[in-house]
Motif scaffolding. Structure first.
Motif, PDB file in Angstrom:
ATOM      1  N   TYR A 262      -1.721   4.927  -7.213  1.00 40.35           N
ATOM      2  CA  TYR A 262      -1.351   6.160  -7.052  1.00 40.35           C
ATOM      3  C   TYR A 262       0.148   6.301  -6.817  1.00 40.35           C
ATOM      4  CZ  TYR A 262      -6.282   7.498  -6.908  1.00 40.35           C
ATOM      5  OH  TYR A 262      -7.567   7.861  -7.303  1.00 40.35           O
ATOM      6  N   ASP A 263       0.619   5.436  -7.432  1.00 41.03           N
ATOM      7  CA  ASP A 263       2.363   5.183  -7.541  1.00 41.03           C
ATOM      8  C   ASP A 263       3.077   5.912  -6.243  1.00 41.03           C
ATOM      9  OD1 ASP A 263       4.711   5.154  -9.070  1.00 41.03           O
ATOM     10  OD2 ASP A 263       4.805   7.357  -9.370  1.00 41.03           O
ATOM     11  N   THR A 264       2.739   5.006  -5.172  1.00 42.74           N
ATOM     12  CA  THR A 264       3.009   5.607  -3.775  1.00 42.74           C
ATOM     13  C   THR A 264       4.266   5.054  -3.494  1.00 42.74           C
ATOM     14  OG1 THR A 264       0.640   5.219  -3.353  1.00 42.74           O
ATOM     15  CG2 THR A 264       2.124   5.371  -1.482  1.00 42.74           C
ATOM     16  N   TYR A 265       4.984   5.937  -2.803  1.00 37.69           N
ATOM     17  CA  TYR A 265       6.468   5.800  -2.059  1.00 37.69           C
ATOM     18  C   TYR A 265       6.166   5.859  -0.451  1.00 37.69           C
ATOM     19  CZ  TYR A 265       8.074   6.720  -6.610  1.00 37.69           C
ATOM     20  OH  TYR A 265       8.658   6.646  -7.994  1.00 37.69           O
ATOM     21  N   ILE A 266       6.646   4.716   0.154  1.00 38.97           N
ATOM     22  CA  ILE A 266       6.429   4.625   1.411  1.00 38.97           C
ATOM     23  C   ILE A 266       7.935   4.691   2.180  1.00 38.97           C
ATOM     24  CG2 ILE A 266       5.599   3.325   3.501  1.00 38.97           C
ATOM     25  CD1 ILE A 266       3.361   2.435   1.855  1.00 38.97           C
ATOM     26  N   PRO A 267       8.059   5.552   3.105  1.00 36.91           N
ATOM     27  CA  PRO A 267       9.669   5.606   3.530  1.00 36.91           C
ATOM     28  C   PRO A 267       9.583   4.719   4.961  1.00 36.91           C
ATOM     29  CG  PRO A 267       8.375   7.414   4.345  1.00 36.91           C
ATOM     30  CD  PRO A 267       7.253   6.824   3.469  1.00 36.91           C
ATOM     31  N   MET A 340      14.752   3.359   3.069  1.00 35.51           N
ATOM     32  CA  MET A 340      14.466   2.747   2.100  1.00 35.51           C
ATOM     33  C   MET A 340      12.864   3.540   1.534  1.00 35.51           C
ATOM     34  SD  MET A 340      14.395  -1.529   2.338  1.00 35.51           S
ATOM     35  CE  MET A 340      13.900  -1.535   4.112  1.00 35.51           C
ATOM     36  N   LEU A 341      12.715   3.483   0.302  1.00 34.27           N
ATOM     37  CA  LEU A 341      11.382   3.655  -0.218  1.00 34.27           C
ATOM     38  C   LEU A 341      10.828   2.574  -0.616  1.00 34.27           C
ATOM     39  CD1 LEU A 341      11.936   7.350  -1.630  1.00 34.27           C
ATOM     40  CD2 LEU A 341      10.949   6.771   0.315  1.00 34.27           C
ATOM     41  N   ILE A 342       9.655   2.286  -0.092  1.00 30.07           N
ATOM     42  CA  ILE A 342       8.948   1.275  -0.878  1.00 30.07           C
ATOM     43  C   ILE A 342       7.959   1.712  -2.006  1.00 30.07           C
ATOM     44  CG2 ILE A 342       7.511  -1.030  -0.485  1.00 30.07           C
ATOM     45  CD1 ILE A 342      10.378  -0.797   0.623  1.00 30.07           C
TER      46      ILE A 342
END
Length: 355
Positions: A262-267, A340-342
């Motif tokens: 789901y192409d996830t971005y984690i701050p 950052m966005l992981i």
């Protein structure tokens, strides 16, 4: 004769530089084995020592003095001990009630004061000696809202209410909805308890969808991804990305494939890549030096201490886990704004996007 004079001057210059390069470091944290605070700060201190050992091998002249300053200590007693006025930098404290006393001392003696972890208060806004590393949740949410608004302009936001009465993510989700409304961006709200048919109606088939939950907990994340699994199986054209929370990094090893799906971005303001060779070598060095593994925690405290020491003692902009980016306050010290966005990519790769 001239050659001899140049030689003497060179020796004098080398000696002068060596003296000037000496860095006296103080650490004033709870360094004991009585509770979790002491054990965590001891590991942080060990990370500093590993950095200092590395820098000494490169020729730097660094002296470290450490004082155990537990929660019930009066820091004024510590500051009266030998060696404190010689410090150019002090890593301290862990507890908010100790900030002002140590901060006033650092200001009086022109010492950099690095506050590495969570505290309350606004001393950094008044004291030019303070470098505050910790970024509050409100600051993180504000930055995340900005990133969503700027990075995902072409996405259709979908907020999923997860029915978590303990959640404190409202400051982020409500703030983001206000910005979206201000920018004229349409979004939908659905619920984990919604029927699959009603759930699907919240998503666009024409735009990529950005899914935002209103909780950071693992059970609700798993339930949301179960709903998304059903949605994508029955709607082949739907495109999904997710924007999460720093807590998701704690569960990432369990959900890695689904986060990628789901192409996830984690701050976050830290990222510990267990697969990197640098990280593996650091873990080995820690084990050799202290005859035990690092604590199972995120962020890893030893890696945090290592990065902080490298930044302040060697001006290293590279990092292993914890990037630093300080911004001067209007009339005080410096706040860390590293963010950052992981990105868990659909091809299985992971990017750490710095801002």
């Amino acid at each position: 004769m001239a050659r001899k004079i140049l030689y003497i001057l060179a020796i004098m210059c080398f000696t002068l530089n060596a003296v000037q390069a000496q860095i006296n470091v103080g650490v004033m944290l709870p360094l004991h084995d009585n509770d979790g605070d002491g054990r965590r700060m001891t590991e942080y201190y060990r990370g500093i020592l590993l950095a200092v050992k590395e820098l000494k091998a490169e020729g730097k002249n660094i002296n470290v003095r450490a004082w155990n300053v537990p929660i019930d200590a009066d820091p004024r007693t510590t500051l009266l001990q030998d060696g404190t006025t010689d410090c150019q930098i002090i890593f301290a404290p862990l507890y908010t009630k100790q900030v002002k006393v140590i901060g006033d001392f650092c200001r009086a003696y022109n010492v950099k004061m690095v506050i590495p972890f969570s505290i309350n208060g606004n001393d950094v806004d008044k004291n030019p000696s303070i470098y505050q590393v910790y970024m509050s949740p409100d600051e993180m949410y504000a930055t995340s809202i900005q990133r969503v608004a700027e990075n995902f302009r072409d996405f259709h936001p979908v907020f999923i209410d997860c029915n978590d009465t303990t959640s404190r993510k409202g400051a982020f989700t409500f703030g983001l909805r206000k910005i979206l409304e201000k920018n004229g961006v349409e979004y939908n709200i659905t619920n984990l308890r919604s029927s699959d048919e009603m759930f699907a109606k919240a998503f666009s088939l024409n735009q990529p969808n950005l899914v935002i939950l209103n909780t950071g907990r693992s059970p609700e994340l798993r339930a949301a991804m179960d709903k998304l699994d059903y949605l994508t199986r029955n709607n082949q054209g739907v495109r999904i990305s997710m924007f999460g929370y720093t807590e998701w990094l704690m569960y990432a090893k369990f959900y890695k494939d689904r986060l990628a799906k789901y192409d996830t971005y984690i701050p976050t303001n830290f990222y510990y890549n267990e697969q990197s060779e640098k990280t593996k070598l650091f873990e080995q060095r820690y084990r050799w030096a202290f005859h035990q593994d690092m604590m199972n925690a995120l962020p890893h405290f030893a890696a945090t201490g290592y990065d902080h020491a490298m930044y302040f003692l060697a001006d290293r902009q590279t990092w292993m886990q914890t990037p630093l980016k300080f911004v001067k306050t209007s009339s005080g010290g410096y706040r860390n704004k590293a963010y950052m966005l992981i990105h868990y990519k659909t091809d299985g790769g992971i990017d750490a996007l710095q801002y």
